[in-house]
Structure formats: C-alpha cells, structure tokens
Design a protein around this motif. Structure first.
Motif, PDB file in Angstrom:
ATOM      1  N   VAL A 145      41.216  45.009  35.960  1.00 28.94           N
ATOM      2  CA  VAL A 145      40.688  43.979  35.062  1.00 28.94           C
ATOM      3  C   VAL A 145      39.859  43.009  35.905  1.00 28.94           C
ATOM      4  CG1 VAL A 145      42.385  44.187  33.236  1.00 28.94           C
ATOM      5  CG2 VAL A 145      42.955  42.807  35.209  1.00 28.94           C
ATOM      6  N   VAL A 146      38.549  43.122  35.809  1.00 28.50           N
ATOM      7  CA  VAL A 146      37.651  42.362  36.673  1.00 28.50           C
ATOM      8  C   VAL A 146      36.420  41.915  35.891  1.00 28.50           C
ATOM      9  CG1 VAL A 146      38.354  43.444  38.848  1.00 28.50           C
ATOM     10  CG2 VAL A 146      36.608  44.522  37.454  1.00 28.50           C
ATOM     11  N   ASP A 147      35.967  40.691  36.153  1.00 33.56           N
ATOM     12  CA  ASP A 147      34.770  40.232  35.448  1.00 33.56           C
ATOM     13  C   ASP A 147      33.508  40.787  36.106  1.00 33.56           C
ATOM     14  OD1 ASP A 147      33.562  38.218  37.365  1.00 33.56           O
ATOM     15  OD2 ASP A 147      35.569  37.354  37.144  1.00 33.56           O
ATOM     16  N   HIS A 148      32.402  40.697  35.389  1.00 31.33           N
ATOM     17  CA  HIS A 148      31.183  41.389  35.815  1.00 31.33           C
ATOM     18  C   HIS A 148      30.600  40.838  37.110  1.00 31.33           C
ATOM     19  CE1 HIS A 148      29.266  37.893  33.858  1.00 31.33           C
ATOM     20  NE2 HIS A 148      28.192  38.189  34.549  1.00 31.33           N
ATOM     21  N   HIS A 149      30.974  39.624  37.505  1.00 28.21           N
ATOM     22  CA  HIS A 149      30.458  39.044  38.744  1.00 28.21           C
ATOM     23  C   HIS A 149      30.905  39.828  39.980  1.00 28.21           C
ATOM     24  CE1 HIS A 149      29.220  35.439  36.559  1.00 28.21           C
ATOM     25  NE2 HIS A 149      30.397  35.431  35.980  1.00 28.21           N
ATOM     26  N   LYS A 150      31.984  40.589  39.860  1.00 24.23           N
ATOM     27  CA  LYS A 150      32.582  41.242  41.025  1.00 24.23           C
ATOM     28  C   LYS A 150      31.990  42.623  41.310  1.00 24.23           C
ATOM     29  CE  LYS A 150      36.918  38.796  40.248  1.00 24.23           C
ATOM     30  NZ  LYS A 150      38.364  38.905  40.006  1.00 24.23           N
ATOM     31  N   PHE A 151      31.185  43.139  40.377  1.00 24.58           N
ATOM     32  CA  PHE A 151      30.628  44.475  40.548  1.00 24.58           C
ATOM     33  C   PHE A 151      29.543  44.485  41.629  1.00 24.58           C
ATOM     34  CE2 PHE A 151      32.850  45.080  36.699  1.00 24.58           C
ATOM     35  CZ  PHE A 151      32.995  46.445  36.501  1.00 24.58           C
ATOM     36  N   GLY A 152      29.549  45.545  42.434  1.00 23.85           N
ATOM     37  CA  GLY A 152      28.549  45.706  43.476  1.00 23.85           C
ATOM     38  C   GLY A 152      28.909  45.025  44.776  1.00 23.85           C
ATOM     39  N   HIS A 153      30.054  44.351  44.815  1.00 25.65           N
ATOM     40  CA  HIS A 153      30.509  43.669  46.032  1.00 25.65           C
ATOM     41  C   HIS A 153      31.613  44.470  46.726  1.00 25.65           C
ATOM     42  CE1 HIS A 153      28.259  39.993  45.219  1.00 25.65           C
ATOM     43  NE2 HIS A 153      28.658  40.093  43.952  1.00 25.65           N
ATOM     44  N   THR A 154      31.828  44.163  47.987  1.00 26.45           N
ATOM     45  CA  THR A 154      32.916  44.768  48.753  1.00 26.45           C
ATOM     46  C   THR A 154      33.606  43.683  49.569  1.00 26.45           C
ATOM     47  OG1 THR A 154      31.743  46.875  48.959  1.00 26.45           O
ATOM     48  CG2 THR A 154      33.550  46.468  50.501  1.00 26.45           C
ATOM     49  N   ALA A 155      34.931  43.600  49.472  1.00 20.62           N
ATOM     50  CA  ALA A 155      35.711  42.690  50.313  1.00 20.62           C
ATOM     51  C   ALA A 155      36.221  43.460  51.532  1.00 20.62           C
ATOM     52  CB  ALA A 155      36.857  42.079  49.517  1.00 20.62           C
ATOM     53  N   LEU A 156      37.081  42.856  52.314  1.00 22.42           N
ATOM     54  CA  LEU A 156      37.472  43.443  53.597  1.00 22.42           C
ATOM     55  C   LEU A 156      38.327  44.697  53.477  1.00 22.42           C
ATOM     56  CD1 LEU A 156      38.336  40.274  55.702  1.00 22.42           C
ATOM     57  CD2 LEU A 156      36.351  41.759  55.948  1.00 22.42           C
ATOM     58  N   ARG A 157      39.245  44.700  52.503  1.00 25.89           N
ATOM     59  CA  ARG A 157      40.244  45.772  52.438  1.00 25.89           C
ATOM     60  C   ARG A 157      40.215  46.481  51.094  1.00 25.89           C
ATOM     61  NH1 ARG A 157      44.180  46.715  56.790  1.00 25.89           N
ATOM     62  NH2 ARG A 157      44.064  44.913  58.150  1.00 25.89           N
ATOM     63  N   THR A 158      40.037  47.798  51.115  1.00 28.61           N
ATOM     64  CA  THR A 158      40.100  48.607  49.897  1.00 28.61           C
ATOM     65  C   THR A 158      41.543  49.015  49.637  1.00 28.61           C
ATOM     66  OG1 THR A 158      37.854  49.469  50.110  1.00 28.61           O
ATOM     67  CG2 THR A 158      39.402  50.796  48.831  1.00 28.61           C
ATOM     68  N   PHE A 159      42.020  48.802  48.394  1.00 29.89           N
ATOM     69  CA  PHE A 159      43.379  49.224  48.066  1.00 29.89           C
ATOM     70  C   PHE A 159      43.420  50.397  47.091  1.00 29.89           C
ATOM     71  CE2 PHE A 159      42.446  45.891  44.943  1.00 29.89           C
ATOM     72  CZ  PHE A 159      42.871  46.457  43.741  1.00 29.89           C
ATOM     73  N   ALA A 160      42.299  50.748  46.483  1.00 27.40           N
ATOM     74  CA  ALA A 160      42.265  51.903  45.583  1.00 27.40           C
ATOM     75  C   ALA A 160      40.831  52.372  45.406  1.00 27.40           C
ATOM     76  CB  ALA A 160      42.858  51.536  44.228  1.00 27.40           C
ATOM     77  N   THR A 161      40.670  53.685  45.309  1.00 27.59           N
ATOM     78  CA  THR A 161      39.360  54.215  44.929  1.00 27.59           C
ATOM     79  C   THR A 161      39.223  54.088  43.416  1.00 27.59           C
ATOM     80  OG1 THR A 161      40.125  56.488  44.504  1.00 27.59           O
ATOM     81  CG2 THR A 161      39.563  55.918  46.787  1.00 27.59           C
ATOM     82  N   LEU A 162      38.014  54.131  42.922  1.00 25.04           N
ATOM     83  CA  LEU A 162      37.812  53.981  41.483  1.00 25.04           C
ATOM     84  C   LEU A 162      38.343  55.174  40.703  1.00 25.04           C
ATOM     85  CD1 LEU A 162      34.315  52.260  41.257  1.00 25.04           C
ATOM     86  CD2 LEU A 162      36.592  51.265  41.485  1.00 25.04           C
ATOM     87  N   HIS A 163      38.475  56.301  41.359  1.00 25.97           N
ATOM     88  CA  HIS A 163      39.005  57.485  40.670  1.00 25.97           C
ATOM     89  C   HIS A 163      40.531  57.445  40.542  1.00 25.97           C
ATOM     90  CE1 HIS A 163      35.180  59.548  40.310  1.00 25.97           C
ATOM     91  NE2 HIS A 163      34.921  59.204  41.571  1.00 25.97           N
ATOM     92  N   GLU A 164      41.163  56.436  41.154  1.00 22.96           N
ATOM     93  CA  GLU A 164      42.605  56.270  41.000  1.00 22.96           C
ATOM     94  C   GLU A 164      42.962  55.411  39.786  1.00 22.96           C
ATOM     95  OE1 GLU A 164      44.953  56.170  45.034  1.00 22.96           O
ATOM     96  OE2 GLU A 164      43.092  55.046  45.336  1.00 22.96           O
ATOM     97  N   VAL A 165      41.958  54.853  39.122  1.00 23.53           N
ATOM     98  CA  VAL A 165      42.229  54.036  37.948  1.00 23.53           C
ATOM     99  C   VAL A 165      41.755  54.761  36.698  1.00 23.53           C
ATOM    100  CG1 VAL A 165      41.987  51.926  39.316  1.00 23.53           C
ATOM    101  CG2 VAL A 165      40.039  52.773  38.009  1.00 23.53           C
ATOM    102  N   ASN A 166      42.460  54.519  35.588  1.00 21.85           N
ATOM    103  CA  ASN A 166      42.069  55.138  34.318  1.00 21.85           C
ATOM    104  C   ASN A 166      40.805  54.503  33.753  1.00 21.85           C
ATOM    105  OD1 ASN A 166      45.169  55.470  34.579  1.00 21.85           O
ATOM    106  ND2 ASN A 166      44.585  57.001  33.057  1.00 21.85           N
ATOM    107  N   ALA A 167      40.674  53.190  33.943  1.00 29.15           N
ATOM    108  CA  ALA A 167      39.491  52.496  33.434  1.00 29.15           C
ATOM    109  C   ALA A 167      39.339  51.152  34.119  1.00 29.15           C
ATOM    110  CB  ALA A 167      39.594  52.311  31.922  1.00 29.15           C
TER     111      ALA A 167
END
Length: 250
Positions: free
Chosen positions: A204-226
């Motif tokens: 659950v993320v607002d549109h401002h966060k798309f296209g950005h990357t923070a320091l630590r990845t905790f999940a790939t997008l294919h691990e989420v249903n939506a």
C-alpha cells in the motif's frame, strides 16, 4: 564499519533530526569528515538526501511516509484515505490480517469497522487505534521499539509461526527492478517474514513513491499480489508496471 551500515546510521540520524552536520556524523560514526562527505554524496546520488552547507537533510522526509516519534504525519491524507478504502475492500469478516507499520496502514486501521477480525501489527500507533475496537483480536509480536514500530528476532520468530491470510505492507520506495525498499535494515526481516508467511500480500503505497529506490529491498514486486495506490499514479507509469507483470490497483 562497512559503508552500508554507515548509510543506515546516517539515515537513522536524519529520521530523528531535521538536519545534521558532517562534524556530528563524523563524531558519532567515528570516521573522518572525508568519509562522511563521500557517504553523503552516495546518498544524494540515490535521491535520499540533499546536501547543504556543512551537512545534509532528508530529501523526502514526509513524501515517503516516515513517521516521527511524536505523532503520525497528515500530509497526503487524501491519497492515504483513497488507498485505505481500496485496501479495505480486500478485508472480510474473520480474516487474519497483518498491518505493517506506516502512515497508510494506520489509515487502514482507522477505517476498519469493529468487526470480528484478527489483526497482527508491530506499529504502536495502529495498536493504539485498534485497542478500543473490541471485536478485533489484536496480536502484537514482541521486540524492541524502532521509532513507531517493534522489531527484532522475537517479532520475526513469532510472525513466522502465524497463519496470516492477508498482509498489507508499507514501503519507502517502489521500483520495477529494485522492488519494495526502505531506508534501514532494522525492519527488513520482519517485513520479509510477513511476505513469506502470508497467503496474500499487498503493498500500500502512494504514487509519490513510484520510480524511487531506498537503501534496502525487502521484497521483489513479483512477491506481492498487488500494489494498491491512489489515482495520482500516471497511466504511463501504471502501464510500465503492468507490462512487467505487476498488478496495480488505482
């Protein structure tokens, strides 16, 4: 101390202060000013901070939904409300739901009806919001407090033993290649535990966060249903994610 750990510590300092000087960081991290300046340059390249004379400030302290220690942020409240209402459509009576810490998941908790439901959460604000709703069974993992959230191996171990049906996760940033990411490592394992143990996972993320990357990845997008977001997301960006096989609800 390795560079990644220094980056995390710098971000932790900035999460709790509006700004910080090179000298302060040098003293706290026990490294030279030259090393700190190099670290700040790397963080600025990633869009996480802005260099100012003699120090740095966060680039997106409110945009990325970081919660302060005193009270949650109200900025982008309309977007968060829109996302929360969309998320609530996925929640049914008697569900076992996990609400990750964050300002958007807090909005979900605020708008949850007092219905028979089990909610697992590590966010102290969400806990406070749900305590008066006596039909909701509140489950709180153990751990130590990191700003508004509980973390640590006890919390991770506890979550791994649960049968969570739906998890709603917050993130600092969303990127097609780098997935869902956050600033520091304290909450990585807890978030990963939610991803691995839940039957359905929603970011659950607002549109401002798309296209950005923070320091630590905790999940790939294919691990989420939506990914549940608000209508502010441009059709072009939404199509990029959908073309990559990612379900976007907006």
């Amino acid at each position: 101390m390795n560079p990644i750990r220094r980056y995390e510590m710098i971000m932790e300092v900035l999460l709790n202060k509006k700004d910080v000087t090179v000298n302060e960081l040098s003293e706290r991290l026990q490294v030279t000013g030259k090393t700190i300046r190099e670290d700040l340059s790397k963080l600025e390249e990633q869009g996480l901070i802005v260099r100012v004379h003699g120090g740095a400030v966060l680039a997106h302290s409110d945009q990325f939904g970081i919660l302060p220690t005193k009270k949650p942020l109200d900025k982008y409240s309309e977007e968060k409300t829109e996302i929360a209402l969309r998320a609530l459509a996925h929640i049914e009576v008697d569900d076992i739901v996990a609400l990750d810490g964050g300002s958007t998941t807090l909005e979900i908790a605020r708008r949850l009806d007092n219905i028979p439901l089990t909610v697992v959460t590590n966010d102290v604000y969400i806990i406070s919001e749900l305590v008066p709703k006596d039909n909701i069974r509140l489950v709180v993992p153990g751990g130590y407090r990191v700003r508004n959230m509980l973390a640590g191996p006890e919390a991770v171990s506890y979550v791994q033993k649960l049968n969570i049906k739906k998890a709603f996760l917050s993130a600092t940033a969303v990127h097609i290649e780098n997935g869902l990411s956050i600033y520091t490592g304290d909450l990585i394992e807890f978030k990963q535990a939610l991803v691995s143990t839940s039957r359905e996972v929603y970011a659950v993320v607002d549109h401002h966060k798309f296209g950005h990357t923070a320091l630590r990845t905790f999940a790939t997008l294919h691990e989420v249903n939506a990914i549940i977001t608000n209508k502010g997301l441009s059709p072009e960006i939404a199509e990029q994610f959908r073309s990559a096989g990612i379900t976007i609800e907006c």
